[in-house]
Design an enzyme around this catalytic site. Structure first.
Site, PDB file in Angstrom:
ATOM      1  N   ASP A  13      33.306  36.822  45.071  1.00 32.11           N
ATOM      2  CA  ASP A  13      31.696  35.801  44.248  1.00 32.11           C
ATOM      3  C   ASP A  13      31.950  34.427  44.791  1.00 32.11           C
ATOM      4  O   ASP A  13      33.022  34.067  45.648  1.00 32.11           O
ATOM      5  CB  ASP A  13      31.305  36.111  43.341  1.00 32.11           C
ATOM      6  CG  ASP A  13      30.871  37.209  43.100  1.00 32.11           C
ATOM      7  OD1 ASP A  13      30.630  38.326  43.464  1.00 32.11           O
ATOM      8  OD2 ASP A  13      31.411  37.540  41.223  1.00 32.11           O
TER       9      ASP A  13
HETATM   10  N1  URA Z   1      34.547  40.939  40.374  1.00 30.90           N
HETATM   11  C1  URA Z   1      33.718  40.197  39.955  1.00 30.90           C
HETATM   12  O1  URA Z   1      32.930  40.503  39.295  1.00 30.90           O
HETATM   13  N2  URA Z   1      33.463  39.199  40.818  1.00 30.90           N
HETATM   14  C2  URA Z   1      34.202  39.102  42.139  1.00 30.90           C
HETATM   15  O2  URA Z   1      34.275  38.089  42.872  1.00 30.90           O
HETATM   16  C3  URA Z   1      35.693  40.126  42.562  1.00 30.90           C
HETATM   17  C4  URA Z   1      35.651  40.992  41.475  1.00 30.90           C
END
Ligand code: URA
Length: 240
Positions: free
Chosen positions: A105
Site C-alpha cells: 500500500d
Molecule cells: N497487507 C496490507 O494490508 N497492506 C500492505 O501493504 C501489505 C499487506
C-alpha cells in the site's frame, strides 16, 4: 561465465515459456551465432547472439533488486498524478522494464522486490506457491494469544473472504506484532488486524520468501539481490 542452455536463456526473457521455446527451435526459427539451433538443450557460450525469426533477442541476465520502500509512493510502474517506486531508480533501470513483485500500500514501508523476470515474479505471487511474507505492524489497540489463535485457524473476512492460516506474534505489550502470511489478498494485514479490533497504524514488510530486507538500506534506497538471494528465490514456495 558458464555456458547456458538455449531453452533456459530464451525462456528467461519472459517472452516465451520453455514449451514455446522448444517449439520455436523445432520449427527452425532460432539461430545461435547465425547457425540454426539443433536442440533446445544446446549449450550457448556467454555472449552468443541468439535470434528468433532473424531478430536478435536480448538474453542478458535479468535484473533483481530489493528496495526499501518508503511511505508515500505507489507500488506501480507509472501513474499520471502520483510518484511511484520506479521513480527511485536511475533511468537505465527504468528503461529496462522493471516492475514490482506484488504490491505494498502507499503508506506501507519495507521490502519490495523489483525485477524484469516475469516468470519468477509470477511464481512468487502464485496463490499455489504459498510464499511467506513477514510484516511488522504497530497497532491502535493490542493483540494477544486469542488473536494469534484466530489467525492460526484461518480467518474469514468480510464478504466471506477466507484467509489461509497465518502466524501472529505479539511483541512487547501487544501494541506491536509480527505477522506471517502465505498469500497476498488486498489490504490483507490491515483487514485481518482491524477485524481483531486492532487497526494497523504502521506497516512494514520485512521479508518475501527467503529474502529479508537489508536493514542497511535506508528508506528509498535499493540494491541488487546477491547471487544467494536470487537462487534462494528460485526455490521459494511450496506447491499445493
Ligand atoms: N497487507 C496490507 O494490508 N497492506 C500492505 O501493504 C501489505 C499487506
Amino acid at each position: 561465465m558458464a555456458q547456458q542452455r538455449l531453452d533456459k536463456l530464451l525462456a528467461s526473457t519472459g517472452l516465451w515459456s520453455r514449451a514455446e521455446v522448444r517449439e520455436l527451435v523445432r520449427r527452425g526459427r532460432v539461430t545461435v551465432d547465425g547457425v540454426k539451433a539443433g536442440k533446445p538443450e544446446d549449450k550457448c557460450a556467454p555472449g552468443a547472439k541468439i535470434a528468433v525469426d532473424g531478430g536478435e533477442v536480448d538474453c542478458t541476465p535479468h535484473v533483481y533488486l530489493m528496495l526499501h520502500k518508503p511511505a508515500g509512493l505507489l507500488t506501480a510502474t507509472e501513474d499520471k498524478n502520483q510518484p511511484t517506486v520506479l521513480d527511485l531508480l536511475p533511468a537505465h533501470l527504468r528503461r529496462r522494464g522493471l516492475f514490482p513483485v506484488g504490491r505494498l500500500d502507499k503508506d506501507t514501508e519495507g521490502l519490495l522486490l523489483l525485477t524484469d523476470d516475469g516468470p519468477l515474479a509470477h511464481r512468487l505471487l502464485s496463490p499455489k506457491k504459498h510464499v511467506d511474507k513477514v510484516y511488522y505492524a504497530r497497532l491502535e489497540g493490542r493483540v494477544g494469544e486469542e488473536d494469534a489463535a484466530a489467525l492460526a485457524a484461518g480467518m474469514t473476512l468480510g464478504e466471506g473472504l477466507e484467509c489461509l492460516p497465518a502466524l501472529l506474534e505479539p511483541l512487547g505489550d501487544g501494541s506491536e506484532c509480527r505477522i506471517t502470511l502465505r498469500e497476498g489478498k488486498y489490504h490483507q494485514v490491515k483487514r485481518m488486524l482491524a477485524a481483531r479490533g486492532a487497526p494497523v497504524v504502521y506497516l512494514k514488510r520485512l521479508s518475501m520468501g527467503p529474502v529479508w530486507l537489508d536493514e542497511g538500506l535506508k528508506k528509498g534506497e535499493w540494491r541488487p539481490l546477491t547471487a544467494q538471494e536470487r537462487s534462494a528465490l528460485e526455490l521459494a514456495g511450496d506447491e499445493d
